[in-house]
Scaffold this active site. Structure first.
Site, PDB file in Angstrom:
ATOM      1  CE  LYS A 100      -1.950   3.011   2.013  1.00  0.00           C
ATOM      2  NZ  LYS A 100      -1.740   4.445   1.633  1.00  0.00           N
ATOM      3  CD  GLU A 151      13.034   1.084   7.920  1.00  0.00           C
ATOM      4  OE1 GLU A 151      12.875   1.861   6.963  1.00  0.00           O
ATOM      5  OE2 GLU A 151      13.706   0.053   7.852  1.00  0.00           O
ATOM      6  CB  CYS A 183      13.371   9.092   8.230  1.00  0.00           C
ATOM      7  SG  CYS A 183      14.357   7.960   7.240  1.00  0.00           S
ATOM      8  CD  GLU A 186       9.941  13.275  11.238  1.00  0.00           C
ATOM      9  OE1 GLU A 186       8.772  12.878  11.361  1.00  0.00           O
ATOM     10  OE2 GLU A 186      10.835  12.568  10.732  1.00  0.00           O
TER      11      GLU A 186
HETATM   12  P1  NAD Z   1       2.380   8.632   7.319  1.00  0.00           P
HETATM   13  O1  NAD Z   1       2.571   7.889   8.587  1.00  0.00           O
HETATM   14  O2  NAD Z   1       1.382   9.728   7.287  1.00  0.00           O
HETATM   15  O3  NAD Z   1       1.977   7.649   6.134  1.00  0.00           O
HETATM   16  C1  NAD Z   1       2.767   6.545   5.782  1.00  0.00           C
HETATM   17  C2  NAD Z   1       1.889   5.488   5.166  1.00  0.00           C
HETATM   18  O4  NAD Z   1       0.978   5.014   6.154  1.00  0.00           O
HETATM   19  C3  NAD Z   1       1.027   5.977   3.999  1.00  0.00           C
HETATM   20  O5  NAD Z   1       0.979   4.965   3.011  1.00  0.00           O
HETATM   21  C4  NAD Z   1      -0.349   6.149   4.638  1.00  0.00           C
HETATM   22  O6  NAD Z   1      -1.407   6.005   3.732  1.00  0.00           O
HETATM   23  C5  NAD Z   1      -0.340   5.015   5.643  1.00  0.00           C
HETATM   24  N1  NAD Z   1      -1.267   5.164   6.762  1.00  0.00           N
HETATM   25  C6  NAD Z   1      -1.718   6.298   7.339  1.00  0.00           C
HETATM   26  N2  NAD Z   1      -2.575   6.006   8.344  1.00  0.00           N
HETATM   27  C7  NAD Z   1      -2.672   4.656   8.414  1.00  0.00           C
HETATM   28  C8  NAD Z   1      -3.372   3.752   9.246  1.00  0.00           C
HETATM   29  N3  NAD Z   1      -4.186   4.185  10.218  1.00  0.00           N
HETATM   30  N4  NAD Z   1      -3.231   2.426   9.035  1.00  0.00           N
HETATM   31  C9  NAD Z   1      -2.398   1.967   8.063  1.00  0.00           C
HETATM   32  N5  NAD Z   1      -1.721   2.777   7.230  1.00  0.00           N
HETATM   33  C10 NAD Z   1      -1.832   4.118   7.414  1.00  0.00           C
HETATM   34  O7  NAD Z   1       3.839   9.149   6.926  1.00  0.00           O
HETATM   35  P2  NAD Z   1       4.224  10.133   5.716  1.00  0.00           P
HETATM   36  O8  NAD Z   1       3.801  11.490   6.105  1.00  0.00           O
HETATM   37  O9  NAD Z   1       3.759   9.516   4.444  1.00  0.00           O
HETATM   38  O10 NAD Z   1       5.834  10.004   5.722  1.00  0.00           O
HETATM   39  C11 NAD Z   1       6.674  10.818   6.467  1.00  0.00           C
HETATM   40  C12 NAD Z   1       7.110  10.138   7.752  1.00  0.00           C
HETATM   41  O11 NAD Z   1       7.810   8.924   7.458  1.00  0.00           O
HETATM   42  C13 NAD Z   1       8.094  10.962   8.563  1.00  0.00           C
HETATM   43  O12 NAD Z   1       7.738  10.903   9.915  1.00  0.00           O
HETATM   44  C14 NAD Z   1       9.436  10.258   8.327  1.00  0.00           C
HETATM   45  O13 NAD Z   1      10.404  10.456   9.325  1.00  0.00           O
HETATM   46  C15 NAD Z   1       8.993   8.840   8.241  1.00  0.00           C
HETATM   47  N6  NAD Z   1      10.020   8.028   7.562  1.00  0.00           N
HETATM   48  C16 NAD Z   1      10.810   7.194   8.311  1.00  0.00           C
HETATM   49  C17 NAD Z   1      11.820   6.453   7.710  1.00  0.00           C
HETATM   50  C18 NAD Z   1      12.725   5.566   8.520  1.00  0.00           C
HETATM   51  O14 NAD Z   1      13.433   4.758   7.936  1.00  0.00           O
HETATM   52  N7  NAD Z   1      12.752   5.659   9.839  1.00  0.00           N
HETATM   53  C19 NAD Z   1      12.017   6.547   6.337  1.00  0.00           C
HETATM   54  C20 NAD Z   1      11.191   7.411   5.599  1.00  0.00           C
HETATM   55  C21 NAD Z   1      10.189   8.132   6.237  1.00  0.00           C
END
Ligand code: NAD
Length: 503
Positions: free
Chosen positions: A191, A266, A300, A397
């Site tokens: 997804k 992550e 991240c 963040e």
């Molecule tokens: P997000 O958590 O809003 O969304 C990530 C994914 O989760 C999307 O596909 C979204 O549709 C899905 N999602 C949202 N709510 C959900 C739920 N209730 N159940 C299941 N899936 C759900 O994150 P974002 O804004 O897309 O990405 C940015 C974030 O990702 C930042 O916090 C960044 O630090 C983090 N990130 C971490 C790493 C790492 O390796 N630690 C790498 C890249 C990004």
């Protein structure tokens, strides 16, 4: 050598079919719309123009994908690892062949600058090759003989897994999760993030063209609270590998509780870069700038908190301010651009809200702090100075090209500030004192630390964070720990004494 005009022309060719057909799901080897026929709109952050519609999936689509992944699991699990290796290498070949298309579409869909995205597509191919080569040995175990038993361990793929990815460098990140899952022998339902769906669809096509059996990898588009939530709750999905925000990770843990999901998270970061006065200051400056302003700061592992020793702070911050003001913000398809627009209005509003917050908290804005242009989600690279670690700009963040700078007097104080954070993903330490580097890295609360270096990813090393930055590790064999179950089998080597009850 490409230029903006030729890139724009190439891009319009690549996007035409998405504009016509939309971004579809792929279930059981076939492209299909959402069962309900629902779609949502996808726009470019560059100029807010419509790119395409995207399948808006719900529980019924996720169920179809999970069933397809379950049906395909047995044959994929039992396929000889060397065969899986060949297929995964063919996927890597396909990525290389379509690297230009992937890079241009990713830039337009996410706002990332081409100078970084062309490399990200190739890194994605490397991810597939690395795990392809590990596929034949994925099941290997140990022999642990005891006095009475020949104990052996073996690993088996856990089953169909759900992979949920974010919008920052979505293509590269998806391969980073999907390649080890497939190499381990798991089947996948992916997804991707709703803000950046285009390249996940290209990746799926590449896998199908490479001869991946139908159902081994399924793509379900949609919103997090709809398709994402349904995936985390599905009983046939044995584990969820998730990359995204910490608060979403917490929701996923709750959603997956009833079906006892194994989770790998992550999550976010607020990573410190600590510059001591004995460091190579020119290199430290280059690395600190690169690690927060590349990839629009939407990364991240970005070094979003700068801790600089007070003895060198004035000069270091003056040079930093000058460089930040020189960073080129522009069209992401222009090879000269260093920063493109932020992903979406929602994220733009979040990032820009910190400008007023910084002022109200008493910090200064030494560079940026404003929008660029009046179309698209461009912000000027921003530097906050005079901050303290208890401010929201140092604790939260922001996930944009925004650096919060602070000063410290002593090593103890630097460590205290660095560890005073809910997150613990990465840390960057700049010093030429080896003993201090060893002492400091030992006490620094982070999953990954680089000394006198920016983040340089080496695929065999463990990738992941501590505290609110994550659970579990990717990379090397650590990925297989997540996607596989350990099994122990003990073979009696003789007639050892068995306790006789009721004899
Ligand atoms: P997000 O958590 O809003 O969304 C990530 C994914 O989760 C999307 O596909 C979204 O549709 C899905 N999602 C949202 N709510 C959900 C739920 N209730 N159940 C299941 N899936 C759900 O994150 P974002 O804004 O897309 O990405 C940015 C974030 O990702 C930042 O916090 C960044 O630090 C983090 N990130 C971490 C790493 C790492 O390796 N630690 C790498 C890249 C990004």
């Amino acid at each position: 050598m490409s230029d903006l005009n030729s890139n724009v022309a190439d891009l319009s060719g690549y996007l035409a079919r998405f504009a016509r057909d939309g971004v579809m799901n792929h279930i059981g080897g076939k492209a299909c719309p959402a069962l309900s026929g629902s779609t949502f709109d996808n726009a470019s952050p560059v100029d807010e123009s419509h790119i395409c519609v995207v399948a808006r999936s719900d529980g019924a689509d996720v169920d179809a994908a999970a069933r397809a992944a379950k049906a395909a699991f047995g044959a994929w699990r039992d396929m000889d690892g060397t065969e899986r290796k060949k297929i995964l290498h063919r996927i890597a070949d396909g990525i290389v062949e379509r690297a230009n298309e992937i890079a241009l579409c990713e830039c337009w869909d996410t706002g990332q600058a081409l100078r970084f995205m062309s490399k990200a597509a190739l890194r994605a191919a490397d991810n597939f090759r690395f795990f392809a080569d590990k596929a034949p040995s994925a099941r290997d175990g140990q022999m642990l003989p005891s006095q009475t038993l020949m104990n052996v361990t073996t690993r088996q793929p856990i089953g169909p897994v759900g992979i949920i990815t974010p919008w920052n460098t979505p293509f590269m990140l998806s391969t980073w999760k999907i390649a080890p899952a497939l190499a381990a022998g798991c089947t996948v339902v992916h997804k991707p993030a709703e803000f950046s769906p285009v390249t996940a669809s290209i990746l799926m096509e590449i896998a199908e063209d490479a001869g991946l059996p139908a159902g081994v990898w399924n793509l379900v588009n949609g919103l997090g609270e709809e398709a994402g939530k349904a995936l985390t709750e599905h009983p046939d999905i044995k584990a969820i590998a998730f990359v995204g925000e910490s608060k979403t990770g917490s929701m996923i843990m709750k959603q997956g509780a009833d079906t006892l999901k194994r989770v790998h998270f992550e999550l976010g970061g607020k990573n410190p870069v600590i510059v001591f006065d004995d460091a190579d200051l020119d290199r430290a400056l280059d690395a600190a700038i690169f690690m927060i302003y590349s990839l629009n700061g939407e990364r991240c592992t970005s070094s979003s908190r700068l801790l600089v020793q007070s003895t060198i702070a004035e000069e270091f911050l003056a040079k930093l301010t000058k460089r930040v003001n020189n960073i080129r913000v522009g069209h992401p398809l222009d090879p000269k651009t260093e920063i493109g627009p932020l992903i979406h209005k929602t994220h733009f509003d979040k990032v820009t809200s910190y400008f007023d917050l910084a002022r109200s908290e008493g910090a200064s804005i030494a560079a940026g702090g404003k929008r660029v242009g009046d179309k698209g989600w461009f912000v000027a690279p921003t530097l906050f100075t005079g901050a303290s670690n208890d401010m929201a700009i140092a604790q939260q963040e922001i996930f944009g090209p925004v650096l919060t700078a602070m000063t410290f007097e002593t090593e103890d104080e630097a460590l205290c500030i660095a560890n005073d954070s809910p997150y613990g993903l990465t840390g960057y330490v700049w010093t030429n004192d080896l003993t201090r580097a060893m002492r400091f890295t030992d006490a620094l609360e982070a999953g990954m630390i680089w000394v006198n270096s920016e983040n340089v990813r080496h695929l065999p090393t463990p990738f992941g964070g501590v505290k609110a930055s994550g659970i579990g590790r990717d990379g090397g064999d650590w990925s297989f720990d997540f996607y596989m179950e350990q099994k122990h089998i003990g073979f009696a080597t003789g007639q050892h004494k068995i306790p006789r009850l009721g004899a």
